[in-house]
Design an enzyme around this catalytic site. Structure first.
Site, PDB file in Angstrom:
ATOM      1  N   GLY A 146       0.826  -1.215   0.000  1.00  0.00           N
ATOM      2  CA  GLY A 146       0.000   0.000   0.000  1.00  0.00           C
ATOM      3  C   GLY A 146       0.849   1.248   0.000  1.00  0.00           C
ATOM      4  N   ALA A 147       2.016   1.181  -0.630  1.00  0.00           N
ATOM      5  CA  ALA A 147       2.987   2.284  -0.573  1.00  0.00           C
ATOM      6  C   ALA A 147       2.750   3.337  -1.652  1.00  0.00           C
ATOM      7  CB  ALA A 147       4.406   1.736  -0.674  1.00  0.00           C
ATOM      8  N   GLY A 148       1.646   3.206  -2.392  1.00  0.00           N
ATOM      9  CA  GLY A 148       1.350   4.189  -3.421  1.00  0.00           C
ATOM     10  C   GLY A 148       0.725   5.466  -2.890  1.00  0.00           C
TER      11      GLY A 148
ATOM     12  N   LYS B 187      -9.042  -5.543  11.767  1.00  0.00           N
ATOM     13  CA  LYS B 187      -7.881  -4.933  12.432  1.00  0.00           C
ATOM     14  C   LYS B 187      -7.618  -5.559  13.802  1.00  0.00           C
ATOM     15  CE  LYS B 187      -6.666  -2.073   9.189  1.00  0.00           C
ATOM     16  NZ  LYS B 187      -5.349  -2.197   8.546  1.00  0.00           N
TER      17      LYS B 187
ATOM     18  N   TYR C  54     -14.511  -3.642   9.547  1.00  0.00           N
ATOM     19  CA  TYR C  54     -13.151  -3.065   9.560  1.00  0.00           C
ATOM     20  C   TYR C  54     -12.465  -3.363  10.895  1.00  0.00           C
ATOM     21  CZ  TYR C  54      -9.460   0.506   9.372  1.00  0.00           C
ATOM     22  OH  TYR C  54      -8.243   1.156   9.395  1.00  0.00           O
ATOM     23  N   ALA C  55     -13.185  -3.110  11.997  1.00  0.00           N
ATOM     24  CA  ALA C  55     -12.596  -3.337  13.327  1.00  0.00           C
ATOM     25  C   ALA C  55     -12.258  -4.815  13.530  1.00  0.00           C
ATOM     26  CB  ALA C  55     -13.550  -2.844  14.415  1.00  0.00           C
TER      27      ALA C  55
ATOM     28  N   SER D 283      -5.461  -0.650  13.906  1.00  0.00           N
ATOM     29  CA  SER D 283      -6.147   0.646  13.926  1.00  0.00           C
ATOM     30  C   SER D 283      -6.733   0.879  15.308  1.00  0.00           C
ATOM     31  CB  SER D 283      -7.287   0.649  12.909  1.00  0.00           C
ATOM     32  OG  SER D 283      -8.133   1.758  13.127  1.00  0.00           O
TER      33      SER D 283
HETATM   34  N1  LIG Z   1      -5.871   7.037   7.890  1.00  0.00           N
HETATM   35  C1  LIG Z   1      -6.239   6.656   9.083  1.00  0.00           C
HETATM   36  O1  LIG Z   1      -6.764   7.491   9.843  1.00  0.00           O
HETATM   37  C2  LIG Z   1      -6.020   5.232   9.561  1.00  0.00           C
HETATM   38  C3  LIG Z   1      -6.262   4.963  10.913  1.00  0.00           C
HETATM   39  C4  LIG Z   1      -6.004   3.687  11.411  1.00  0.00           C
HETATM   40  C5  LIG Z   1      -5.520   2.698  10.573  1.00  0.00           C
HETATM   41  N2  LIG Z   1      -5.317   2.970   9.246  1.00  0.00           N
HETATM   42  C6  LIG Z   1      -4.744   1.877   8.435  1.00  0.00           C
HETATM   43  O2  LIG Z   1      -3.471   2.289   7.968  1.00  0.00           O
HETATM   44  C7  LIG Z   1      -3.188   1.693   6.699  1.00  0.00           C
HETATM   45  C8  LIG Z   1      -2.865   2.776   5.690  1.00  0.00           C
HETATM   46  O3  LIG Z   1      -3.982   3.640   5.602  1.00  0.00           O
HETATM   47  P1  LIG Z   1      -4.005   4.996   4.755  1.00  0.00           P
HETATM   48  O4  LIG Z   1      -4.876   5.922   5.519  1.00  0.00           O
HETATM   49  O5  LIG Z   1      -2.649   5.385   4.371  1.00  0.00           O
HETATM   50  O6  LIG Z   1      -4.852   4.460   3.493  1.00  0.00           O
HETATM   51  P2  LIG Z   1      -4.894   4.970   1.976  1.00  0.00           P
HETATM   52  O7  LIG Z   1      -6.214   4.520   1.428  1.00  0.00           O
HETATM   53  O8  LIG Z   1      -4.597   6.412   1.935  1.00  0.00           O
HETATM   54  O9  LIG Z   1      -3.717   4.118   1.326  1.00  0.00           O
HETATM   55  C9  LIG Z   1      -3.832   2.705   1.271  1.00  0.00           C
HETATM   56  C10 LIG Z   1      -3.055   2.186   0.085  1.00  0.00           C
HETATM   57  O10 LIG Z   1      -3.266   0.761   0.038  1.00  0.00           O
HETATM   58  C11 LIG Z   1      -3.498   0.399  -1.311  1.00  0.00           C
HETATM   59  N3  LIG Z   1      -4.275  -0.851  -1.377  1.00  0.00           N
HETATM   60  C12 LIG Z   1      -5.585  -1.018  -1.070  1.00  0.00           C
HETATM   61  N4  LIG Z   1      -5.954  -2.273  -1.309  1.00  0.00           N
HETATM   62  C13 LIG Z   1      -4.862  -2.930  -1.781  1.00  0.00           C
HETATM   63  C14 LIG Z   1      -4.630  -4.259  -2.230  1.00  0.00           C
HETATM   64  N5  LIG Z   1      -5.613  -5.178  -2.248  1.00  0.00           N
HETATM   65  N6  LIG Z   1      -3.381  -4.600  -2.633  1.00  0.00           N
HETATM   66  C15 LIG Z   1      -2.381  -3.680  -2.643  1.00  0.00           C
HETATM   67  N7  LIG Z   1      -2.553  -2.404  -2.246  1.00  0.00           N
HETATM   68  C16 LIG Z   1      -3.781  -2.031  -1.822  1.00  0.00           C
HETATM   69  C17 LIG Z   1      -4.249   1.582  -1.914  1.00  0.00           C
HETATM   70  O11 LIG Z   1      -4.188   1.608  -3.328  1.00  0.00           O
HETATM   71  C18 LIG Z   1      -3.553   2.763  -1.252  1.00  0.00           C
HETATM   72  O12 LIG Z   1      -2.465   3.233  -2.013  1.00  0.00           O
HETATM   73  C19 LIG Z   1      -4.428   0.872   6.351  1.00  0.00           C
HETATM   74  O13 LIG Z   1      -4.226  -0.470   6.728  1.00  0.00           O
HETATM   75  C20 LIG Z   1      -5.515   1.507   7.189  1.00  0.00           C
HETATM   76  O14 LIG Z   1      -6.560   0.620   7.441  1.00  0.00           O
HETATM   77  C21 LIG Z   1      -5.565   4.210   8.726  1.00  0.00           C
END
Ligand SMILES: NC(=O)c1ccc[n+]([C@@H]2O[C@H](COP(=O)([O-])OP(=O)(O)OC[C@H]3O[C@@H](n4cnc5c(N)ncnc54)[C@H](O)[C@@H]3O)[C@@H](O)[C@H]2O)c1
Length: 250
Positions: A11-13, A157, A153-154, A140
């Site tokens: 998910g590094a994009g 996680k 979701y919960a 999370s």
């Molecule tokens: N943003 C928040 O407030 C928050 C809070 C708690 C936990 N999280 C968790 O942190 C992590 C990162 O979240 P974020 O906010 O940066 O999310 P984001 O949606 O901004 O980025 C997630 C990335 O994962 C990629 N992705 C999604 N499904 C995929 C798949 N099947 N295979 C490969 N790549 C995939 C997406 O294309 C995207 O680039 C996630 O696991 C999210 O659940 C986020």
């Protein structure tokens, strides 16, 4: 002596995954920038390379085992055996429990939990062979505090927390640590989608006003904690869950 490690960030994009990839690259690691979104994976890898780092973009859906294996093989061929894995890729959805259909439920678990299983299983042999590894999983605060419309979701996680602790017990003797972060509200495309979509009961300013550190978090602040878990210095820390949430009660 500092060893140059190969790291894979899923998910590094974008969002926190991008911040982790950039931070690990700045710390001298060679980084696999894995995402289902090829354009974004290539953008992040190109930026890291332009800044003097070493990155390879990998277009992979983590729910697809064959794609995961191909991606890991490509990264190993380019940069050598993997030592660091950041299981960051995840999806979010807001639906009342009674209205969560089986497909939505399954996709949530497939990406957030089973995807983490696929990638971890594909990478572990490299760590075992080196007698050294660092796995950092993304849980999370929703898993700790719960959240309306977030049962699926919960649950996914919460599974990550259980998986982290259990795997840590299995692989500690092999020199591999397994830890998890539990971000609070962090400013990423995912969080912005939720905020702009009106998914929270009160406006953002009102929500963060109650936090001991009264603001939304930054992706770089999570990446800094991940980089520590990934470091040589963190070798005696395993099976832990670190909240990065401004002190939000969980
Ligand atoms: N943003 C928040 O407030 C928050 C809070 C708690 C936990 N999280 C968790 O942190 C992590 C990162 O979240 P974020 O906010 O940066 O999310 P984001 O949606 O901004 O980025 C997630 C990335 O994962 C990629 N992705 C999604 N499904 C995929 C798949 N099947 N295979 C490969 N790549 C995939 C997406 O294309 C995207 O680039 C996630 O696991 C999210 O659940 C986020």
């Amino acid at each position: 002596m500092t060893t140059t490690r190969t790291a894979l960030v899923t998910g590094a994009g974008g969002g926190m995954g991008e911040a982790c990839a950039r931070r690990l690259a700045r710390n001298g690691m060679r980084v696999g920038v894995l995402d289902i979104d090829g354009q974004n994976a290539e953008r992040v890898a190109a930026q890291i390379n332009a800044e003097g780092g070493q990155a390879l973009s990998l277009v992979v859906d983590i729910t697809d085992r064959a794609q995961v294996e191909q991606g890991v093989t490509a990264l190993r061929s380019a940069f050598g055996p993997l030592g660091v894995l950041v299981n960051n890729a995840g999806v979010e959805d807001f639906t009342l429990f009674a209205e969560i259909g089986p497909e939505v439920w399954s996709r949530m678990l497939d990406v957030n939990l089973t995807g983490t299983y696929h990638v971890t299983q594909a990478v572990l042999p490299d760590m075992e062979a080196q007698g050294w590894g660092r796995i950092i999983n993304f849980s999370s605060f929703a898993a700790q505090s719960g959240g309306p419309k977030m049962v699926h979701y919960a649950a996914s996680k919460g599974g990550i927390i259980a998986m982290t602790r259990s795997l840590a017990l299995e692989v500690g003797r092999k020199g591999i640590t397994v830890n998890a972060v539990a971000p609070g509200l962090i400013d990423t495309p995912m969080a912005r989608r939720a905020i702009d979509g009106g998914q929270f009961p009160v406006p953002l300013e009102q929500m963060v006003a109650s936090y001991p550190i009264p603001r939304i978090g930054r992706a770089e602040e999570v990446a800094a904690a991940v980089a520590f878990f990934a470091s040589e210095d963190a070798g005696y820390i395993t099976a832990q869950l670190l909240g990065i949430n401004g002190g939000t009660a969980v």
